[in-house]
Design a protein around this motif. Structure first.
Motif, short mmCIF file in Angstrom:
data_model
loop_
_atom_site.label_atom_id
_atom_site.label_comp_id
_atom_site.label_asym_id
_atom_site.label_seq_id
_atom_site.Cartn_x
_atom_site.Cartn_y
_atom_site.Cartn_z
N GLY A 136 0.82 -1.21 0.00
CA GLY A 136 0.00 0.00 0.00
C GLY A 136 0.85 1.26 0.00
N PRO A 137 0.21 2.41 0.16
CA PRO A 137 0.95 3.68 0.17
C PRO A 137 1.87 3.76 1.38
CG PRO A 137 -1.34 4.02 0.84
CD PRO A 137 -1.24 2.62 0.34
N GLY A 138 3.06 4.37 1.16
CA GLY A 138 3.99 4.56 2.27
C GLY A 138 4.82 3.36 2.63
N THR A 139 4.74 2.28 1.84
CA THR A 139 5.49 1.06 2.17
C THR A 139 6.79 0.96 1.39
OG1 THR A 139 4.20 -0.19 0.54
CG2 THR A 139 3.43 -0.23 2.83
N GLY A 140 7.13 1.97 0.60
CA GLY A 140 8.46 2.02 -0.02
C GLY A 140 8.59 1.36 -1.36
N LYS A 141 7.50 1.17 -2.10
CA LYS A 141 7.59 0.51 -3.41
C LYS A 141 8.47 1.31 -4.38
CE LYS A 141 3.18 0.29 -4.38
NZ LYS A 141 2.61 1.00 -3.22
N THR A 142 8.25 2.63 -4.42
CA THR A 142 9.00 3.46 -5.37
C THR A 142 10.49 3.49 -5.03
OG1 THR A 142 7.04 4.84 -5.65
CG2 THR A 142 9.12 5.73 -6.45
N LEU A 181 6.77 -6.97 -11.44
CA LEU A 181 5.43 -6.39 -11.38
C LEU A 181 5.25 -5.73 -10.02
CD1 LEU A 181 3.41 -9.38 -12.88
CD2 LEU A 181 4.12 -7.30 -14.07
N VAL A 182 4.99 -4.43 -10.03
CA VAL A 182 4.81 -3.68 -8.79
C VAL A 182 3.37 -3.16 -8.76
CG1 VAL A 182 5.62 -1.76 -7.38
CG2 VAL A 182 7.23 -2.99 -8.87
N GLY A 183 2.71 -3.33 -7.66
CA GLY A 183 1.33 -2.86 -7.59
C GLY A 183 0.76 -2.98 -6.19
N ASP A 184 -0.52 -2.70 -6.11
CA ASP A 184 -1.23 -2.76 -4.84
C ASP A 184 -2.42 -3.68 -5.02
OD1 ASP A 184 -2.58 -2.35 -2.49
OD2 ASP A 184 -2.46 -0.17 -2.52
N ILE A 185 -2.30 -4.89 -4.54
CA ILE A 185 -3.32 -5.91 -4.75
C ILE A 185 -4.65 -5.54 -4.10
CG2 ILE A 185 -2.66 -7.27 -2.74
CD1 ILE A 185 -3.91 -8.53 -6.18
N ASP A 186 -4.62 -4.61 -3.15
CA ASP A 186 -5.85 -4.25 -2.43
C ASP A 186 -6.67 -3.18 -3.15
OD1 ASP A 186 -5.43 -5.99 -0.17
OD2 ASP A 186 -3.78 -4.65 0.37
N LEU A 227 5.63 7.67 -12.10
CA LEU A 227 6.75 6.75 -11.90
C LEU A 227 8.07 7.43 -12.29
CD1 LEU A 227 7.81 3.90 -11.25
CD2 LEU A 227 7.29 3.26 -13.62
N SER A 228 8.04 8.14 -13.40
CA SER A 228 9.25 8.83 -13.86
C SER A 228 9.68 9.91 -12.87
CB SER A 228 8.99 9.45 -15.24
OG SER A 228 10.13 10.10 -15.73
N GLU A 229 8.71 10.68 -12.37
CA GLU A 229 9.04 11.74 -11.41
C GLU A 229 9.59 11.17 -10.11
OE1 GLU A 229 5.27 13.62 -11.11
OE2 GLU A 229 5.54 14.89 -12.88
N ALA A 230 9.03 10.04 -9.67
CA ALA A 230 9.43 9.46 -8.38
C ALA A 230 10.79 8.79 -8.46
CB ALA A 230 8.38 8.46 -7.91
N THR A 231 11.12 8.20 -9.60
CA THR A 231 12.38 7.44 -9.72
C THR A 231 13.48 8.24 -10.41
OG1 THR A 231 11.69 6.50 -11.84
CG2 THR A 231 11.14 5.25 -9.85
N GLN A 232 13.10 9.38 -11.03
CA GLN A 232 14.04 10.18 -11.83
C GLN A 232 14.63 9.35 -12.96
OE1 GLN A 232 16.86 12.34 -9.35
NE2 GLN A 232 15.34 12.55 -7.72
N MET A 233 13.79 8.45 -13.49
CA MET A 233 14.15 7.60 -14.62
C MET A 233 13.06 7.71 -15.68
SD MET A 233 16.94 5.60 -14.13
CE MET A 233 16.61 4.05 -14.97
N PRO A 234 13.38 7.55 -16.96
CA PRO A 234 12.34 7.58 -18.00
C PRO A 234 11.34 6.45 -17.79
CG PRO A 234 14.54 7.70 -18.97
CD PRO A 234 14.73 7.34 -17.53
#
Length: 717
Positions: free
Chosen positions: A344-350, A445-450, A380-387
């Protein structure tokens, strides 16, 4: 209501015609020899043809007074002189002015009847031999086909634009195809569903128990079930739905179902003792997804010592101490070729994605990032600073070339593909993505199953996790920097079935009580137009997004959009009534269907900045890019002051306003409330009743989708 005019004339000039052939600016000469400008679909008419037009007068700022075409019919001339002018126009390949004069001199006012019914007779005219006569006959037949099809379709109540598309799809065989089996229109043509095709069939006199009708109804129900997320329907369920739709005996439905299975138009498969029926394309997608995942599922050859060394270097470069849960996730990603990370949010996926990308650089691995939607890719690009890019752009989708250009024969040049927001991916898109991964490529695969599952068919992320065949990392630890956000904490409270935590005056999560839908609507409109802009400086268009559980009702999307269009819009701005929609320059709008020609996709939000009646299109600004959308494609555009929670997937907004009342009972589900909360970055305002919130939090019985991917994966174990 505009007054309709009826006008006849000869087409004398075509000033402009678009590539699709469904819009033109042309001139006709009426019986008094006045030149009249007409705009719209001229239905494949040629210069020299006689037209009968119904339309309304409009005033163009540059080109003056014009007739906007509502209906157009091509009529054949009847006098010798008119027939000669008609044939001299170049309409019929092989007939020029001199030959036209000789033909009319020979046959007089019977000329067109002779060419139509006894074309061999034109060999009696000097200068026409066997080959030339055959050429003239073929050219006439082509024009007659177009004319007959357009008239036939018009009589069935089909618009000129749609009729043009039908003729382009079927060609001269259109009449024969539609007369034999009108239900093919529902299968082949966007814009004509089963019920419209059924009306046409009844008009043609086809019986209710026609095999064409029953088979079309069965296929329609399976296609419609895709909207519920199903990949298949159980036979008994399909039978009940078909009887309700078609009002025919169940024996006929069973008989035609068997006929379709025998012909390969349906796939039958036994699932736990029950017969499941698939459309072949969905069965193929699910089966191939399982095969591809099995093909890719290998062990990595990264040595643990090298990984530990790389991790230390990345932590130092990023000036970040990874938590144990993040370290375990990163290690697992580099230990096998397919990994799922869910949290979920805040769990450090990015943060994990960023670290994996940095480690990939140290290992000289080519890593690509993608997401299902443009907004998700941008985040995703903004958060990782990657294309990062959309899956469609990654696989080079081309409408003109007929689909994805990257596939098994032309795979992606990638060592590891990272897919964010993977809960949004449906089974058909997943098949295309997996097919483009070459042997040896890794997939994360990164996501939020909930969250809510994909809008399209399938339950890809859930099925992969349920299969227990793929390595899955579940993140549950909420990091300290996220613990100060009530948005993050309440998302997790909802997910655990616990009550909401209410913010203080400086917080980011508020509830406003409203006991009735009318009260809720009034408070929401006030929040958007006055309170939030004045209190926090939020822009009503750019920052605030209403997410409603439903389309209908007082606080459904339709009602709220109308209210806010009036409250926020400039009443003097240019407007347009088209179909069932009303548009005004300045409106906030959303595209609801992928349009690969225009490079706009389902979920894209923009501002309508111009309405061009001359070119019959609207100009919409999507992320600083102006896109001109033809009037005929406006059915894919909706007002977006309020959108459904489902439509918000993959996006985030500074402010989310969520109406939640007991009137939404059928939609009060935990995953819907959870998804809505997680769409907000800075502020959530929940407007409604505490009872509705309580119902939603307690209701964790999300509707089960009919899918078989988990079972198919288990067969490889």
């Amino acid at each position: 209501m505009e007054k309709l005019e009826h006008i006849k004339g000869v087409l004398t000039k075509i000033r402009f015609q678009n590539a699709e052939g469904n819009f033109a600016v042309a001139q006709i000469k009426d019986p008094t020899q006045n030149e009249v400008t007409i705009v719209g679909n001229i239905c494949s008419a040629h210069i020299g043809e006689h037209l009968e037009i119904t339309g309304s007068w409009i005033e163009h700022e540059k080109f003056g007074r014009q007739i906007k075409i509502e209906t157009l019919q091509i009529i054949l001339p009847t006098t010798d002189s008119a027939i000669q002018r008609y044939l001299s126009s170049g309409l019929i390949d092989g007939i020029g002015p001199a030959l036209a004069e000789r033909i009319v001199k020979k046959f007089g006012d019977k000329t067109l009847e002779i060419i139509d019914k006894e074309p061999q007779k034109i060999k009696e005219v000097d200068g026409i031999g066997k080959i030339r006569a055959a050429k003239i006959g073929l050219a006439w037949e082509s024009q007659r086909s177009i004319r007959h099809v357009m008239v036939f379709l018009h009589d069935l109540g089909i618009s000129a634009n749609l009729a043009t598309h039908i003729f382009k799809h079927y060609g001269p065989q259109a009449l024969a195809i539609i007369r034999t089996n009108p239900y093919l229109l529902a299968r082949d043509m966007y814009g004509i569903g089963f019920r419209r095709a059924d009306d046409i069939a009844r008009h043609r006199g086809l019986s209710a128990d026609s095999p064409f009708r029953i088979q079309a109804g069965i296929a329609f129900l399976l296609r419609e079930s895709r909207m519920e997320g199903h990949v298949f329907l159980e036979q008994e369920d399909l039978l009940h739905r078909a009887i309700s739709l078609l009002a025919v005996d169940q024996g006929l439905v069973k008989e035609q179902t068997k006929t379709m299975v025998d012909a390969g138009d349906l796939i039958a498969e036994y699932c736990a003792g029950k017969v499941c029926l698939f459309l072949p394309a969905l069965w193929e997608s699910e089966t191939r997804c399982a095969q591809h995942l099995h093909r890719l599922d290998q062990k990595y050859e990264v040595k643990k010592e090298a990984l530990e060394k790389a991790l230390k270097k990345v932590q130092k470069e990023l000036d970040f101490d990874f938590a144990d849960s993040q370290l375990r996730a990163i290690e697992k990603v580099w230990m096998q070729k397919i990994t799922v990370i869910s949290g979920g949010p805040g769990t450090g996926k990015t943060t994990i994605i960023r670290a994996i990308c940095e480690i990939g650089k140290l290992f000289s691995r080519r890593i690509l990032l993608c997401a299902p939607t443009g907004r998700a890719a941008k985040r995703l690009s903004e958060a990782t600073q990657m294309p990062a890019q959309t899956i469609h752009r990654l696989l080079d989708y081309s409408f003109q070339e007929g689909g994805f250009q990257l596939d098994e024969d032309n795979p992606l040049d990638v060592d590891m593909l990272v897919v964010d927001e993977s809960s949004m991916i449906d089974i058909t898109l997943f098949e295309a993505l997996l097919g483009a991964l070459k042997e040896g490529s890794a997939l994360l695969l990164v996501g939020d199953i909930d969250q809510l599952p994909s809008v399209g068919p399938g339950n890809v992320l859930g099925d992969i996790i349920d299969s227990k065949c793929i390595e899955v990392v579940r993140l549950s630890e909420i990091f300290r920097q996220a613990q100060g956000s009530k948005i993050v904490m309440n998302a997790h409270q909802v997910n655990r079935g616990l009550p909401l935590l209410i913010s203080d005056k400086k917080g980011d999560f508020f509830t406003i009580n409203a006991s009735t839908p009318k009260e809720a609507k009034d408070k929401i409109v006030n929040l958007v137009t006055t309170r939030l802009p004045q209190a926090f400086g939020y822009h009503p268009f750019e920052d605030i997004q209403i997410l409603s559980p439903m389309h209908k009702g007082e606080v459904g999307c339709s009602s709220l959009n109308q209210e806010l269009q009036e409250a926020l819009g400039d009443q003097e701005a240019p407007s347009l009534v088209f179909g069932k929609g009303f548009w005004r320059v300045g409106d906030k709008v959303m595209q609801t269907r992928n349009n690969y020609d225009l490079n706009i996709y389902n979920g894209d939000i923009g501002r309508l900045i111009e309405i061009d009646h001359q070119e019959e299109c609207v100009g919409v600004m999507f992320d600083h890019r102006l896109v001109h959308i033809p009037f005929e494609q406006l059915d894919a555009l909706i007002l977006a002051y309020a959108i459904t929670v489902h439509k918000s997937q993959g996006s985030q907004y500074p402010v989310v306003i969520l109406p939640l009342l007991t009137q939404h009972y059928v939609m009060l589900q935990r995953n819907l409330l959870y998804t809505a909360i997680t769409r907000a970055k800075a502020l959530v305002v929940l407007v409604g009743s505490a009872k509705a919130v309580e119902i939603a939090i307690k209701n964790n019985d999300a509707k089960t989708r009919n899918t078989r991917l988990a079972w198919r994966l288990s067969q490889f174990s």
